[in-house]
Write an enzyme that holds these catalytic residues in place. Structure first.
Site, PDB file in Angstrom:
ATOM      1  N   THR A 185      31.318  52.320  47.048  1.00 49.33           N
ATOM      2  CA  THR A 185      33.017  51.850  47.030  1.00 49.33           C
ATOM      3  C   THR A 185      33.987  52.501  48.034  1.00 49.33           C
ATOM      4  O   THR A 185      33.509  53.736  48.130  1.00 49.33           O
ATOM      5  CB  THR A 185      33.498  51.854  45.085  1.00 49.33           C
ATOM      6  OG1 THR A 185      33.718  53.459  45.604  1.00 49.33           O
ATOM      7  CG2 THR A 185      32.658  51.369  44.329  1.00 49.33           C
ATOM      8  N   GLU A 334      30.483  47.990  41.430  1.00 53.79           N
ATOM      9  CA  GLU A 334      30.019  49.016  39.740  1.00 53.79           C
ATOM     10  C   GLU A 334      30.097  47.500  38.914  1.00 53.79           C
ATOM     11  O   GLU A 334      29.149  47.559  37.751  1.00 53.79           O
ATOM     12  CB  GLU A 334      31.390  49.206  38.964  1.00 53.79           C
ATOM     13  CG  GLU A 334      31.412  50.599  39.705  1.00 53.79           C
ATOM     14  CD  GLU A 334      33.093  50.573  41.040  1.00 53.79           C
ATOM     15  OE1 GLU A 334      32.682  49.324  41.074  1.00 53.79           O
ATOM     16  OE2 GLU A 334      33.162  51.535  40.799  1.00 53.79           O
ATOM     17  N   LYS A 442      56.514  51.125  36.884  1.00 51.32           N
ATOM     18  CA  LYS A 442      56.673  51.196  35.134  1.00 51.32           C
ATOM     19  C   LYS A 442      58.156  51.048  35.838  1.00 51.32           C
ATOM     20  O   LYS A 442      59.054  52.149  36.584  1.00 51.32           O
ATOM     21  CB  LYS A 442      56.136  52.642  35.222  1.00 51.32           C
ATOM     22  CG  LYS A 442      55.213  52.435  34.996  1.00 51.32           C
ATOM     23  CD  LYS A 442      53.963  53.520  34.594  1.00 51.32           C
ATOM     24  CE  LYS A 442      52.398  53.342  34.037  1.00 51.32           C
ATOM     25  NZ  LYS A 442      52.149  54.661  35.259  1.00 51.32           N
ATOM     26  N   TRP A 447      56.610  47.559  32.174  1.00 43.28           N
ATOM     27  CA  TRP A 447      55.559  47.230  33.318  1.00 43.28           C
ATOM     28  C   TRP A 447      55.769  46.238  33.599  1.00 43.28           C
ATOM     29  O   TRP A 447      55.784  45.131  33.292  1.00 43.28           O
ATOM     30  CB  TRP A 447      53.867  47.417  33.107  1.00 43.28           C
ATOM     31  CG  TRP A 447      52.778  48.722  32.719  1.00 43.28           C
ATOM     32  CD1 TRP A 447      54.513  50.021  32.734  1.00 43.28           C
ATOM     33  CD2 TRP A 447      51.925  49.479  32.274  1.00 43.28           C
ATOM     34  NE1 TRP A 447      53.187  51.512  32.311  1.00 43.28           N
ATOM     35  CE2 TRP A 447      51.744  50.621  32.152  1.00 43.28           C
ATOM     36  CE3 TRP A 447      50.747  48.460  31.827  1.00 43.28           C
ATOM     37  CZ2 TRP A 447      50.441  51.358  31.806  1.00 43.28           C
ATOM     38  CZ3 TRP A 447      50.128  49.269  31.820  1.00 43.28           C
ATOM     39  CH2 TRP A 447      49.752  50.674  31.288  1.00 43.28           C
TER      40      TRP A 447
HETATM   41  P1  ADP Z   1      36.086  48.210  46.788  1.00 44.58           P
HETATM   42  O1  ADP Z   1      37.435  49.530  46.431  1.00 44.58           O
HETATM   43  O2  ADP Z   1      35.389  49.159  47.491  1.00 44.58           O
HETATM   44  O3  ADP Z   1      36.995  47.419  47.712  1.00 44.58           O
HETATM   45  P2  ADP Z   1      35.363  46.866  45.094  1.00 44.58           P
HETATM   46  O4  ADP Z   1      35.292  45.771  45.954  1.00 44.58           O
HETATM   47  O5  ADP Z   1      34.570  46.891  44.494  1.00 44.58           O
HETATM   48  O6  ADP Z   1      35.946  48.566  45.681  1.00 44.58           O
HETATM   49  O7  ADP Z   1      37.332  46.654  44.474  1.00 44.58           O
HETATM   50  C1  ADP Z   1      37.192  46.228  43.185  1.00 44.58           C
HETATM   51  C2  ADP Z   1      38.970  46.120  42.526  1.00 44.58           C
HETATM   52  O8  ADP Z   1      38.872  44.889  43.715  1.00 44.58           O
HETATM   53  C3  ADP Z   1      38.866  45.381  41.746  1.00 44.58           C
HETATM   54  O9  ADP Z   1      38.697  46.601  40.692  1.00 44.58           O
HETATM   55  C4  ADP Z   1      40.439  45.102  41.372  1.00 44.58           C
HETATM   56  O10 ADP Z   1      41.301  46.364  41.471  1.00 44.58           O
HETATM   57  C5  ADP Z   1      40.152  43.637  42.726  1.00 44.58           C
HETATM   58  N1  ADP Z   1      39.685  42.706  42.769  1.00 44.58           N
HETATM   59  C6  ADP Z   1      38.730  41.629  42.901  1.00 44.58           C
HETATM   60  N2  ADP Z   1      39.103  40.850  42.484  1.00 44.58           N
HETATM   61  C7  ADP Z   1      40.295  40.670  42.168  1.00 44.58           C
HETATM   62  C8  ADP Z   1      40.744  39.401  41.954  1.00 44.58           C
HETATM   63  N3  ADP Z   1      40.090  38.439  42.034  1.00 44.58           N
HETATM   64  N4  ADP Z   1      42.602  40.128  41.386  1.00 44.58           N
HETATM   65  C9  ADP Z   1      43.066  40.802  41.721  1.00 44.58           C
HETATM   66  N5  ADP Z   1      42.047  42.055  42.550  1.00 44.58           N
HETATM   67  C10 ADP Z   1      40.702  41.888  42.744  1.00 44.58           C
END
Ligand code: ADP
Length: 553
Positions: A185, A334, A442, A447
């Protein structure tokens, strides 16, 4: 009593063998680093993956060894997907957009034995090589004539390796829980963490990508894979594509609006996947060349947008430009990543377009295989009323249980993985991601969702991109600040943007100020880098904050 069904392990080699046997001549098209278009097919990918497996064995790669890639979406990278995992080694796809120090950190953390790279990354690797003590060899993914002239130790040529190896290879059969690939990640906080997928989790995830209410990838699809092979296994589509024999179109490093448009048109792509920012580039290109483009040549009908929230305006634009349906999906490294998918229910059949866009702007529903729940601060599940928001957790056979070489489990004692996202769930199970927990604003104990505000601002016709962050406020603790990148040639005013947003979000959510910026910072996976923005605007005096204004004066 056990059932009497065969115990055949779910292995990735089975996917590529199936693709070669039943969809052997289905095309794999690559826009190569040198700009040329390369045509291959599933049979050739399988044959070359087998050569690669033999070549790796000759280099001394053993089951469980990690083999890294630093590469764009091309047929060679796809061959590595199947060749490395098929021979029981672990494919580690490194995101080349990370900072060089992060690349060095994860290659060392994963203890990669070999690094396969596209020649565009030769110079970066040559600089990093002295720090990569465990790497036994670097393989340039090119022909002999294209070999880069860089001081890389143990430099090998991909096409030479394949030419010298036989395609005669029986894939080994082993436990389906064996690790198949590794993806870090991007680690916006702390060091990157390794998510280690298994053959079983990946095959199960592929079934879902092919399911009708999943991504419905099929043999009839020509898929433009904009999402990189180095980002969560390109959302699982290379494996799902092999499972069903889809045509894959791989854009290499050529991700400009113009190049995406060309590939969509020339390869008659009806399906595509990518993060929101790449589509902004496509829209921009179309807007600037509208008069000379014949949009009826684009047959795009479905596309998956995820990785960040798909703005409602984007969903609407795809419908208006091409009649294409945006499947809004949510997930993370994950979760492999597919977790919730925005396919419609029967009850949405008679929805007006506006109602449908509202539905699509949410991140979809959990699909079989992934359970999700939202929890309040007391750790108790919250009502599914579309209003209460809390910590979103997930569990299932393609959700991580821990991180590579980390001591602790990543899940609680109920098996829930905390996603770090804050969300609402409605009675139908539709998720709406409000924020990453650290990005929530916040204000006075309540929120405010930065994603909702960004979404509303993005609907303004002169706005290219929007970001909302919380800024300290002496009375309310934090209030929202809206940052806007205007479209090229446009000069929207603060008032026009606020007027446009009013009525679309709760009154007390309205941003306290608007700042126009030239660009916004993005992470290596295309997400807004709010940490940097919060730093940058930490002392921004909000006009509603008399104390701050007094300080500034
Ligand atoms: P990195 O942090 O490596 O970019 P990821 O690709 O695993 O990792 O990112 C996942 C995160 O991206 C999610 O936890 C969320 O916060 C955000 N995310 C993914 N898809 C969406 C979506 N459709 N809408 C809003 N946030 C999203």
């Amino acid at each position: 009593m056990h059932g009497l069904m065969q115990q055949r392990p779910l292995l990735l080699s089975g996917l590529i063998d199936h693709a070669a046997a039943y969809h052997g001549d289905r095309e794999i098209v690559s826009h190569m680093v040198d700009g040329s278009i390369h045509r291959s097919d599933w049979r050739s990918v399988q044959q070359r993956a087998k050569r690669l497996a033999n070549a790796l064995a000759r280099l001394g790669v053993e089951p469980g060894d990690r083999v890294a890639t630093l590469a764009w979406n091309t047929h060679r990278h796809l061959e590595l997907y199947f060749g490395v995992s098929g021979m029981q080694a672990v494919l580690h796809t490194v995101n080349p957009r990370l900072f060089p120090e992060q690349i060095a950190y994860i290659v060392n953390h994963a203890e990669d034995g070999y690094v396969f790279f596209d020649i565009s990354f030769a110079a970066t690797l040559a600089e990093l090589a002295p720090q990569l003590g465990r790497v036994k060899g670097f393989v340039a993914m090119c022909e002999r004539a294209q070999m880069p002239d860089v001081p890389l130790p143990h430099l090998l040529c991909y096409e030479d390796l394949l030419a010298q190896a036989s395609a005669d290879c029986e894939w080994p059969v082993f436990d389906e829980n064996t690790a198949s690939s590794l993806c870090y990640t991007s680690g916006t906080t702390g060091n990157p963490k390794g998510v280690l997928y298994s053959h079983r989790s990946t095959v199960l995830h592929s079934f879902l990508a092919c399911a009708a209410d999943g991504l419905a990838v099929s043999a009839r699809d020509s898929v433009l894979l904009v999402v990189p092979l180095f980002h969560v296994n390109a959302w699982g589509v290379p494996y799902a594509g092999a499972m069903c024999g889809a045509k894959l179109v791989l854009p290499g490093p050529h991700l400009s609006g113009e190049n995406i448009y060309r590939l969509l048109r020339d390869e008659r792509c009806n399906f595509s996947l990518g993060v929101p920012t790449v589509w902004l580039g496509l829209f921009d290109y179309i807007e600037r060349h509208r008069d000379s483009l014949d949009l009826s040549q684009i047959v795009l009908k479905r596309l998956v947008v995820g990785g960040s929230a798909a703005p409602r305006a984007m969903i609407q634009k795809f419908e208006e430009l091409f009649g294409a349906y945006v499947i809004h999906a949510w997930g993370m490294s994950e979760t492999s990543p597919l977790a919730t998918i925005g396919t419609p229910l029967d009850k949405h059949r008679d929805f007006s377009l506006q109602q449908r866009y509202d539905m699509q702007a949410r991140q979809g529903r959990a699909i079989y295989g992934v359970e999700i729940e939202i929890f309040g601060e007391d750790g108790q599940p919250l009502p599914h009323d579309g209003k209460a928001f809390g910590d979103l957790k997930a569990r299932g056979p393609w959700v991580a249980s821990g991180y590579y070489r980390a001591d602790a489990d990543a899940v609680d004692d109920q098996g829930w993985f905390p996603t770090g996202d804050v969300a609402t769930l409605d009675a139908d199970g539709f998720v709406q991601i409000t924020d990453r927990s650290k990005d929530v604003i916040k204000s006075g104990g309540e929120w405010i969702s930065s994603i909702d505000l960004e979404n509303a601002a993005m609907g303004h016709p002169e706005v290219q991109e929007a970001a909302v962050i919380g800024v300290a406020h002496s009375r309310w603790q934090e209030r929202p600040l809206l940052l806007i990148v205007a479209k090229i040639g446009a000069r929207p005013t603060r008032e026009s943007i606020l007027n446009f947003m009013s009525g679309k979000v709760a009154k007390w959510w309205m941003p306290d100020d608007v700042v126009f910026v030239d660009t916004l910072p993005h992470t290596a996976t295309g997400k807004l880098q709010k940490l940097i923005l919060r730093e940058q605007f930490r002392a921004h005096p909000l006009p509603t904050d008399e104390v701050a204004i007094g300080r500034g004066a």
